[in-house]
Design a protein around this motif. Structure first.
Motif, PDB file in Angstrom:
ATOM      1  N   ALA A 105      33.977  40.847  28.521  1.00 25.47           N
ATOM      2  CA  ALA A 105      34.392  41.413  29.802  1.00 25.47           C
ATOM      3  C   ALA A 105      35.761  42.052  29.679  1.00 25.47           C
ATOM      4  CB  ALA A 105      34.420  40.323  30.882  1.00 25.47           C
ATOM      5  N   GLU A 107      38.800  44.778  31.964  1.00 29.34           N
ATOM      6  CA  GLU A 107      39.279  45.356  33.228  1.00 29.34           C
ATOM      7  C   GLU A 107      39.539  46.851  33.036  1.00 29.34           C
ATOM      8  OE1 GLU A 107      43.083  43.715  34.022  1.00 29.34           O
ATOM      9  OE2 GLU A 107      43.503  45.023  35.716  1.00 29.34           O
ATOM     10  N   PRO A 127      33.880  44.374  42.146  1.00 29.04           N
ATOM     11  CA  PRO A 127      34.696  44.008  40.978  1.00 29.04           C
ATOM     12  C   PRO A 127      33.829  43.350  39.896  1.00 29.04           C
ATOM     13  CG  PRO A 127      35.802  43.372  43.004  1.00 29.04           C
ATOM     14  CD  PRO A 127      34.438  43.855  43.398  1.00 29.04           C
ATOM     15  N   GLY A 128      33.997  43.763  38.659  1.00 30.05           N
ATOM     16  CA  GLY A 128      33.209  43.222  37.572  1.00 30.05           C
ATOM     17  C   GLY A 128      31.964  44.028  37.265  1.00 30.05           C
ATOM     18  N   GLY A 132      32.187  43.830  33.500  1.00 30.36           N
ATOM     19  CA  GLY A 132      32.200  42.372  33.598  1.00 30.36           C
ATOM     20  C   GLY A 132      30.995  41.732  32.961  1.00 30.36           C
ATOM     21  N   ARG A 197      39.685  38.144  37.695  1.00 26.62           N
ATOM     22  CA  ARG A 197      38.549  38.470  38.534  1.00 26.62           C
ATOM     23  C   ARG A 197      37.479  39.284  37.838  1.00 26.62           C
ATOM     24  NH1 ARG A 197      39.384  41.585  43.186  1.00 26.62           N
ATOM     25  NH2 ARG A 197      39.425  43.785  42.702  1.00 26.62           N
ATOM     26  N   HIS A 198      37.763  39.838  36.668  1.00 28.87           N
ATOM     27  CA  HIS A 198      36.749  40.628  35.975  1.00 28.87           C
ATOM     28  C   HIS A 198      35.960  39.833  34.945  1.00 28.87           C
ATOM     29  CE1 HIS A 198      37.693  44.509  37.775  1.00 28.87           C
ATOM     30  NE2 HIS A 198      38.955  44.145  37.728  1.00 28.87           N
ATOM     31  N   SER A 200      33.070  37.623  33.322  1.00 29.20           N
ATOM     32  CA  SER A 200      31.640  37.795  33.592  1.00 29.20           C
ATOM     33  C   SER A 200      31.048  36.642  34.388  1.00 29.20           C
ATOM     34  CB  SER A 200      30.876  37.967  32.288  1.00 29.20           C
ATOM     35  OG  SER A 200      30.927  36.783  31.515  1.00 29.20           O
TER      36      SER A 200
END
Length: 207
Positions: A105, A107, A127-128, A132, A197-198, A200
């Motif tokens: 993963a 960003e 997000p992701g 991600g 937050r990114h 997986s």
DNA sequence: CGGAAGATCCACT
DNA sequence: GTGGATCTTCCGA
């Protein structure tokens, strides 16, 4: 090249479990014809070659697919999985050893618009969604088997560092999707930036 | 040569 | 949370 400094081959020529956490906070740079895509790595997994049942090189297996795993550290190992996805690994260690680090993963730093086009999502992105996950990361960067065995120290796909050190705390856990690997399924070879937050899938963040 | 599995992702309930 | 997509790769017969 200014902001993004390519890592030397020496960096990669060490065991995967040593290189893996050091890849967090560093960058994947993908040069297209007219644009540079940049991702910041936030989650990786180490695979320990012949001694690791989860590795494609378990017990020293050599096949057409995995031959780049045995190259000297600093090249890519890209494989096709589940009939539709690619995964990108950084080969580590010395020639003859099959250690590698899976990039799971990252960003988006530059070129997010183009990466979003590459992803071909039907819904609105969350997000992701861009990178991600290992399959998403490859799709976002338009990476396929053509990059298998290619150097990451020069060329159109590189691993670099930016400015300054990695400020975040690193957490570890068992690797994803390798329940078949017996005892190795429990080895803490998954590394991520704590709370990012990114990532997986969630890790048990230490508090 | 055939069968089965896979370092995943997405849509749907 | 569950199941389906989709096909290369590998291993055993």
């Amino acid at each position: 090249m200014g902001r993004f400094r390519t890592l030397s081959a020496r960096f990669f020529r060490r065991p995967a479990e040593e290189v893996a956490p050091e890849l967090l906070g560093r960058f994947v740079v993908r040069d297209l014809e007219e644009e540079r895509l940049v991702l910041r790595i936030v989650e990786v997994e180490a695979y320990l070659g012949a001694r690791d049942r989860a590795s494609h090189a378990w017990q020293g297996r050599r096949t057409g697919r995995n031959k780049s795993l045995y190259e000297d550290g600093g090249v890519a190992y890209v494989y096709f999985i589940y009939g539709m996805h690619y995964c990108l690994n950084v080969v580590t260690g010395r020639s003859g050893n099959a250690d590698a680090v899976l990039l799971r993963a990252a960003e988006p730093i530059a070129g997010a618009g183009t990466m979003l086009e590459h992803r071909r999502l039907s819904r609105s992105p969350r997000p992701g969604d861009l990178a991600g996950g290992p399959g998403k990361l490859c799709q976002a960067l338009n990476i396929d088997r053509d990059f298998d065995g290619s150097p990451l120290t020069r060329g159109a796909l590189r691993i670099t560092e930016g400015e300054g050190a990695t400020p975040e705390v690193i957490v570890t856990g068992p690797r994803i999707g390798i329940a078949y690997a017996g005892e190795a399924a429990d080895w803490p070879l998954r590394f991520a930036i704590r709370g990012h937050r990114h990532v997986s899938r969630p890790l048990p963040w230490s508090k």
